[in-house]
Structure formats: C-alpha cells, structure tokens
Write a protein that holds these residues in place. Sequence first.
Motif, mmCIF file in Angstrom:
data_model
loop_
_atom_site.group_PDB
_atom_site.id
_atom_site.type_symbol
_atom_site.label_atom_id
_atom_site.label_comp_id
_atom_site.label_asym_id
_atom_site.label_seq_id
_atom_site.Cartn_x
_atom_site.Cartn_y
_atom_site.Cartn_z
ATOM 1 N N LEU A 37 -20.299 0.572 12.172
ATOM 2 C CA LEU A 37 -20.199 -0.799 11.688
ATOM 3 C C LEU A 37 -20.592 -1.784 12.776
ATOM 4 C CD1 LEU A 37 -19.288 -2.878 9.565
ATOM 5 C CD2 LEU A 37 -16.960 -2.624 10.439
ATOM 6 N N LEU A 189 -16.841 -2.203 4.522
ATOM 7 C CA LEU A 189 -15.438 -2.015 4.886
ATOM 8 C C LEU A 189 -14.785 -0.944 4.034
ATOM 9 C CD1 LEU A 189 -14.305 -5.731 5.342
ATOM 10 C CD2 LEU A 189 -14.860 -4.076 7.118
ATOM 11 N N LEU A 192 -14.172 2.525 5.408
ATOM 12 C CA LEU A 192 -13.178 2.733 6.457
ATOM 13 C C LEU A 192 -11.996 3.560 5.959
ATOM 14 C CD1 LEU A 192 -13.089 -0.823 8.087
ATOM 15 C CD2 LEU A 192 -14.241 1.214 8.947
ATOM 16 N N LEU A 250 -8.786 1.483 11.552
ATOM 17 C CA LEU A 250 -8.710 0.094 11.087
ATOM 18 C C LEU A 250 -8.509 -0.858 12.266
ATOM 19 C CD1 LEU A 250 -6.552 0.489 7.852
ATOM 20 C CD2 LEU A 250 -8.976 -0.066 7.986
ATOM 21 N N ALA A 253 -11.857 -1.089 14.122
ATOM 22 C CA ALA A 253 -12.809 -1.900 13.357
ATOM 23 C C ALA A 253 -12.442 -3.376 13.448
ATOM 24 C CB ALA A 253 -12.831 -1.441 11.898
ATOM 25 N N HIS A 254 -11.146 -3.688 13.381
ATOM 26 C CA HIS A 254 -10.698 -5.073 13.497
ATOM 27 C C HIS A 254 -11.056 -5.648 14.870
ATOM 28 C CE1 HIS A 254 -8.213 -8.646 13.208
ATOM 29 N NE2 HIS A 254 -7.536 -8.250 14.272
ATOM 30 N N LEU A 257 -14.889 -6.311 14.932
ATOM 31 C CA LEU A 257 -15.271 -7.465 14.118
ATOM 32 C C LEU A 257 -14.782 -8.774 14.741
ATOM 33 C CD1 LEU A 257 -14.578 -6.020 10.560
ATOM 34 C CD2 LEU A 257 -16.803 -6.568 11.539
ATOM 35 N N TRP A 269 -14.696 -13.497 10.766
ATOM 36 C CA TRP A 269 -13.660 -12.487 10.511
ATOM 37 C C TRP A 269 -12.337 -13.091 10.943
ATOM 38 C CZ3 TRP A 269 -13.015 -8.185 7.868
ATOM 39 C CH2 TRP A 269 -11.950 -7.339 8.168
ATOM 40 N N GLN A 345 -9.540 -0.643 -0.831
ATOM 41 C CA GLN A 345 -10.788 -1.357 -0.586
ATOM 42 C C GLN A 345 -10.698 -2.802 -1.066
ATOM 43 O OE1 GLN A 345 -13.477 1.166 -2.753
ATOM 44 N NE2 GLN A 345 -13.724 2.619 -1.072
ATOM 45 N N LEU A 348 -8.335 -4.915 1.277
ATOM 46 C CA LEU A 348 -8.941 -5.312 2.548
ATOM 47 C C LEU A 348 -9.991 -6.394 2.333
ATOM 48 C CD1 LEU A 348 -9.180 -4.929 5.573
ATOM 49 C CD2 LEU A 348 -10.799 -3.067 5.172
ATOM 50 N N ARG A 349 -10.772 -6.264 1.258
ATOM 51 C CA ARG A 349 -11.800 -7.273 0.978
ATOM 52 C C ARG A 349 -11.179 -8.635 0.683
ATOM 53 N NH1 ARG A 349 -14.095 -4.815 -2.781
ATOM 54 N NH2 ARG A 349 -13.179 -5.876 -4.566
ATOM 55 N N ALA A 352 -9.736 -10.165 3.812
ATOM 56 C CA ALA A 352 -10.770 -10.678 4.705
ATOM 57 C C ALA A 352 -11.272 -12.057 4.286
ATOM 58 C CB ALA A 352 -11.941 -9.700 4.770
#
Length: 393
Positions: A37, A189, A192, A250, A253-254, A257, A269, A345, A348-349, A352
């Motif tokens: 990513l 995402l 993940l 996670l 990735a956080h 981002l 983000w 999913q 998280l979307r 965000a």
Amino acid sequence: MSAKFLVVFKKEFRESLRDKRSLGLLALFTLMYPVLLGILLHQWIDRATKPEREGIVLAVIGGAQAPTLMAQLKQKNVTIHDTPPLGEAAIGELLRARKAAAVLRLPGKYATDYAAMRPARIELWYDSSTEQDGRRDIEEVLNAYATNIASARLLAHGVSPAALSPVQVQRYDTGTTAARSAGIIGGILGFLFFPAFICGLSAAVDSTAGERERRSLEVLMAQPVRTWELVTGKWLAAASLAIVGITFELMLAHAILSWMPLEEIGMTWRVSWGRLLLVCVASVPLSLFAAGMQIAVAMNARSFKEAQSVLSIVMLVPMLPGLAVSMLELKTASWMYLVPMLSNQTLLRETAKGGDIGVLPFVLTFLCSALAAWAAVAFAAWRMKSERYVLAV
C-alpha cells in the motif's frame, strides 16, 4: 488449576511458535499489504508531483512558426526541445524511448493558414502505452491557446467572446477530502483484513488434520478432556496468531498512511489512534471466525494436504461480498455490517471518511463475526465426537 481448554491452548500455541511456517506466514502477511500500500501510494504521489519538480519535456517540430504558443508552453513549465523534421517511425521511436512526454509537429503551411484565419492544424504525437502524465497538461495549454486566439479574433470583428459561452457552469464540490480519500483507497484498504484468514491457517490445519495424520490426536483424545475443550484450545491458538497479525498490520498501515503526504494527490488520512483501536477490537471476532472455519473445514479433510487444498478455495468465499459491492458500486447500507469480512471493510472505509458513524456499526461488526465463529466452533466440537473423524474414514 487451569481450565483444560487453556492447557490445550498453551500446548498448541507453543507448538505454533516453534513452527517456522506459521511464523513465516504471520510475518509475511503482516508486512506485505501495508508495504505494498505504501509503495503504491508513493508511486502515485511521485507521478502527481513529478511534472511540478522536473517540468514536462516536449519535442517540437517547426516551433518557429508559432512563437506565442512556444512562450505560453514555457510559462507552464514545459521544456521545449527543438527537433528537426521526423517521420512517423522516428517519432514513434522517440516516444518509446521516453525522451519526451509528446511530440508537437507544426506542418509547413501552419503559418499561412494561421495568417489567413483558417484552421491551422497542429499534430500532437504520443504513445499511450508509455504515456506520461505531462501529455494532458500540454493538451490543456493547447486548448487555452486556441481559446485565446478565438477570443482575440472575435474582438477584432466587434463580437464579444462571451457569445461563445451562453451558459456558464459553476461547480461546487461538497465532498470532504477525507470522504474522497476513503472512496478512492477504500478498495485497497479492504485487503488489509484478508490476512485474518492466512496468519492462523497453518496452525489450524496442523492441529487438526496434521495431528490426525500423525496419529497424535488419538493420544490427546485419550486424556480426560471433553471435545469442546480440545476444539476451543486449538481454535484459540490459531485465532491468536491471526489476531496478532491483523492488529499489527492495521497499525502499520495506519502509520504509513499518516506519514505519507497524501495532500499532494488531494487526499487525507484522518483516522485517529483511538478510532483505529476500536476498529482493531471490532476485527478480533473476524480472526476468531477465520480460525473456527478453518478448523471445522480441516476436520472433514482426510489428510493435511487435502485440508490445505480445500481451505485455499474456502478462504475466497468471505471476499466475494466485498468484491460484489465494489463491482456493483453499492452505497453503504446497514446490512453490510451483518456480513463477516464485508462488515470490517465497510467499517474501516466509513471510519476513514472522518464522520461520526456512531456505536452501532462497531457493535454489528463485532457480533456478526462472533456469532459465525461460535457456529463454526460448535460444529467442529460436534464433529470431533464422531469416531469417523478420529479414524479418518
């Protein structure tokens, strides 16, 4: 005295930590998706900012016929390379070598047509297979140049240029940067959460089909322990690896981002560490469900190899709802929080996007996977009571 299922858990978890294959999968999938990513977004940002840093290289043939156009291109940070006349093959070779974003060729009669106020043809050559982003900027300059010439000619004849624009459209974008970012990278995402079905796979298969194939399961079942305690201990051992893997993934990735300059591509983000912690907690049942499903399926396989083959196909099933929603471009609905994997999913979307989604999505996401995990473990405990399972017949 510890509960018997905890004794089984400690035994299986200790063996999983000794298994290099289990630890390898855990490390690989914990690092792979966040790193991919980060690389993908870095390349995206690099392409978006490269024209601003280095300028756009444009090969021009016959540019002396349009000095005003050349000056306007230079004002837009376009580097002009005067090039002698070239044929079609030579232009194609120049573009494939990526020595220029495009080739602008002005035919010999360009100046004559321009002076006579006839449409003066300009040729823009580019290779779409190796196209660079600067070609679109060049087209914008050419369109603006043509508009300016048309406006000047209309004024010279006493006609207002506004006559060419009877309707003026003003655009107002009410979407926030966070919402736009979530919509663009939401599909990325979603992947993940896939390691929840990978990190504990080896431990789940080895503790069921593997032990039965090695005949060590018979010794374990001869101990004064009930079937549900055996299954629960094995289930928690496999789920623990998945929980650790997806939580660290996670968080990584956080961190990536949050560190990357997403504003360069019009994104942001804004997920806080507190919100991320809630997402991680809501994702724990997904790992429990994945481990329970894998143990239940592996119990019905006759060998270790057969269990791996079947599970490699079964693991794709939880991904289908997310792919269907993405392909059909469905809007977020409450029912999405009732489907394991898809609920994570979606959660998280929506998180965000930066808005307040309330507590209910977190609760539904937690419960839907928790109930599915309980059903899988209950089936596995019932299946272990059968002599046919122990004897693999």
